[in-house]
Structures are given as C-alpha cells and as structure tokens.
Design an enzyme around this catalytic site. Sequence first.
Site, PDB file in Angstrom:
ATOM      1  N   ASN A 252      -7.880   4.667  -2.361  1.00 33.82           N
ATOM      2  CA  ASN A 252      -7.475   3.267  -2.315  1.00 33.82           C
ATOM      3  C   ASN A 252      -7.417   2.649  -2.955  1.00 33.82           C
ATOM      4  OD1 ASN A 252      -6.835   1.179   0.132  1.00 33.82           O
ATOM      5  ND2 ASN A 252      -8.743   1.307   0.665  1.00 33.82           N
TER       6      ASN A 252
ATOM      7  N   CYS B 166       1.118  -1.022  -0.189  1.00 32.18           N
ATOM      8  CA  CYS B 166      -0.015  -0.284   0.170  1.00 32.18           C
ATOM      9  C   CYS B 166       1.069   1.109   0.306  1.00 32.18           C
ATOM     10  CB  CYS B 166      -1.301  -0.068   1.209  1.00 32.18           C
ATOM     11  SG  CYS B 166       0.022   0.145   2.632  1.00 32.18           S
TER      12      CYS B 166
ATOM     13  N   HIS C  91      -2.427   0.829   7.415  1.00 38.81           N
ATOM     14  CA  HIS C  91      -2.516   0.588   5.932  1.00 38.81           C
ATOM     15  C   HIS C  91      -2.153   2.374   5.156  1.00 38.81           C
ATOM     16  CE1 HIS C  91      -4.178  -0.220   2.217  1.00 38.81           C
ATOM     17  NE2 HIS C  91      -5.180   0.939   1.825  1.00 38.81           N
TER      18      HIS C  91
END
Length: 472
Positions: free
Chosen positions: A413, A91, A391
Amino acid sequence: MKTKVFIVAAILFFGGSLSAQNNGGIDEAMMQQIKKSYSGNASDKALRNAIVNNNLAKLAMNYENATAFDSHFSNRVNSVAITDQKSSGRCWMFTGMNVLRNRAIREHNLSPNFQFSQAYTFFYDQLEKSNLFLQVVIDTRNKPMIDQEVEWLFKNPIGDGGQFTGVANLISKYGLVPSDVMPETFNTNNTSEISRLIGLKLREYGLELRNMTAIGKGKNAELDFQKKMQSRKTEMLSTVYRMLVLTMGEPPAQFTWQQKNAKGEIVSTDTYTPMSFYEKFAKTDFSKYYMIMNNPTREYYKVYEIQYDRHVYDGENWKYLNLPMEEIAPMCIASIKDSTMMYFSCDVGKFLNRDKGFMDPNNYDYASLMGTTFNMDKKQRVSTFASGSSHAMTLCAVDLDQNGNPKKWMVENSWGSSYGYQGFLIMSNDWFNEYMFRVVLEEKYIPSKTLELLKQKPIMLPAWDPMFASEE
C-alpha cells in the site's frame, strides 16, 4: 338528498385516505406498521443501548474470523520501503511508479529507500489535465451546457485521481526524476486545496472559451478563429503553470544525481535530463502492458474504452479487457511467481480490518447485528453504485494451497509503513473475488488466446459510467 350527501362525503373521505396511501408518502397506518419492526423488548433495548454508543464495525466484528489472520505467503515478490501518499488522491501514481521502482532497485542495485519523484509526475499530471479540460471544452463548445457530456466536463474539470494509463502517458512524455531532486511539498501531500483552486479557474476559463466568437467571414475565418482559441488556451495554461510552480516547485530540466547502491555507497555522479534518467533506470515498453478487469455489469471477453478517461489530451483513453475472475487469478499468480509486481485496484474500504490490515467478507457480521440481510452480489453492487474501484495498490504476493489454488493475496500500500500489516494489506481469496476490479499485466503473463481478444475494436463507454471513477 341526505343519502346523496352521505355518499359524496364517503367518497371524499375514503378517496382522500386512498390518495394519502397511494401518493408515496408515509401515512399514519403505514407508520404504525413500520413501528412494529422494533418491539422495544428487553433484548431490543439492550442491543440499542450497545449500538448507539459504539462504533458499528467494532460491534459487528467477527472475532472467530479475526483469529484466522495469517501473514505467511507461499509466493512473494520482495518489496522495499513503503511509500506514503499522505492526504492526496495519488494512489494510482504511487502504485504505477512503485512497480517501476521495484524493478529499478533490483536491476540497478539501488538503495532500498530510492523513490521516483511523485511530485514531478504530479506537476505534469495537473498541467496535462488542465489542457485536457480546456481542449475538450473547445471541442464541445457548440453543445448546450445542459448536454450530459458538457455537464460532466464542468463537474469534473480536474482532480488528483487517475489510473495506470495516466502513469504510462505521463512518464513516456516527461520522463522521471529521483525524489530528492524534486521532493514532496505541503501541496503535493495535501492536494485538495490547489486542485480546488485550479478547478475553479478552469471553470471560469471554460466559460470564456465557450463564449468566444469568430470575427470575419471567408474560408480562413474558421482557421483564424481556431488559432485565436489555441493562443488564448496557451495563456490560460500559463496561469495554471504559475499556480503549480508556486505550490509544488518548478520541475527540473536537467539535474546532477548521486547514485547509491544497496549499502548506501555512492557508485556514480552523473548529469541527467528527466528523459535520460527514465531511459536508464525505468525504460518500459508500455504497449506490452494490458488492463484486465472484472466488471460483471458488462459482457465478458469484450474490450472497452472509457471516454475522456485519460490524463493527456493527445494520449490514450483507458482500455480494458473484461474477464471472469477465474481467468484473471492465474495470470496474477504467474506474474508473482516471476517476481513481477502488478498495478492493482479494488474497493479497499469494504470489510477492512484496519488494525490488522486484513480484508475478508467475514470480518464483520452486520447482518446479525442489524437483524437483516445484505444480499446484493458484485454485479448488483456495481450497478447501484454500492461498490466500485476506489484505491490502487501494488499486488505482490499470493498464498497457494497444495493444489495451487489461491487462499489469500497481499498488496503493498501507499499509506505509510504504520498502516495495516507493516504497510501492506492482506485479503482473503473470497474478498479478492468480490472486491478486486482491475489489474495491469505484462504481455508475457497473458495466454495467447486472451491476447487475441485484446485485438478487438473497443466498445466506447461514457465517462460517467458507474464503474469508472478514478482511483484515489
């Protein structure tokens, strides 16, 4: 005589009971007291029957709060196609490269489907992390295996997590290539197995390096020994390189690429190296980017550095300025208003409504469901490992009220376009304050008095500090 025996017996009996109560175990009396917390009446039984056969989050969902979901934003950076990191912990890489990607698409009128190759950057990330581990093993080889630093090192030889400094160091050193030049493979999308195998090999190599001994004496003996270790380390990295090529493909040294515009039309066909491609489409002065963090377990207005929290041995450790939330939000708002996305990280799983892609502390009422309270504040959650940055995503929108105060925020995202709200996650400002931890801002959005604070000598923190797990 009988009286003495009775007294001794009584002492033994009551002393034994007292010992059972004070040794930390659960004795019968304590168990009876504990059981009183559940009466087993009709109400308790009905609640138990509902809970044992259902998902806790669905039962605790606050339906009044669910109706408050709103996807309108007063200020938003135009986003492009959503990326998907699949079953990997990359991520941090997707987020950092999406910041650069958004700017490249806007400035060069590229196709909205354009992406930089995450596989290319990840290949060198794993090679550099392998070198980092092996070199630090050499640096610490005279410390015992039970030393906390050495122990941490062998527990964490390599991984697929990371942070923005890693993006900056890797791209500055190796450049970038388009995703169609080095596409994703099964093993870049599913990183656990190859990371496990490389980690196993690195631990083996680490022990070998620690057990190497110098041969000979004299002023050149140490220099010769260091050369010997570096030569052996190079051989070890050659094995790692082969493992990476077999699972990810070999990174290109040069490639020819067709540049397409927003309409999908070919506008040029040129030959590039990864560095020349980076310099044309994403050249960035990373020295003007700063990590700003809200870590209530540490003193505010101080700069901190995390030991070994880097991807490249000859690169930089992660450094950040610790500030209160009320000073971070205005800088984020300024960046969004100027159409500039930001690297952003948070504790993503907390109070996340996965169906709507909405994060709010009031999404779930576990307290009413369980008949108790959960009262730790942000500082207490971090210090007890109950919360931390898990994250990274790309902060791209804020909704302001008539007084200019944030009501909610939105992030792009990297879990695919079908997850959450069309690939985005929306968070209330209350959630933002409680579970946001760090953001990377360009220098021009940071007030001059705050920039002065960034000139401090950093306070070094250990790699095992509870706040500093890498984002996945």
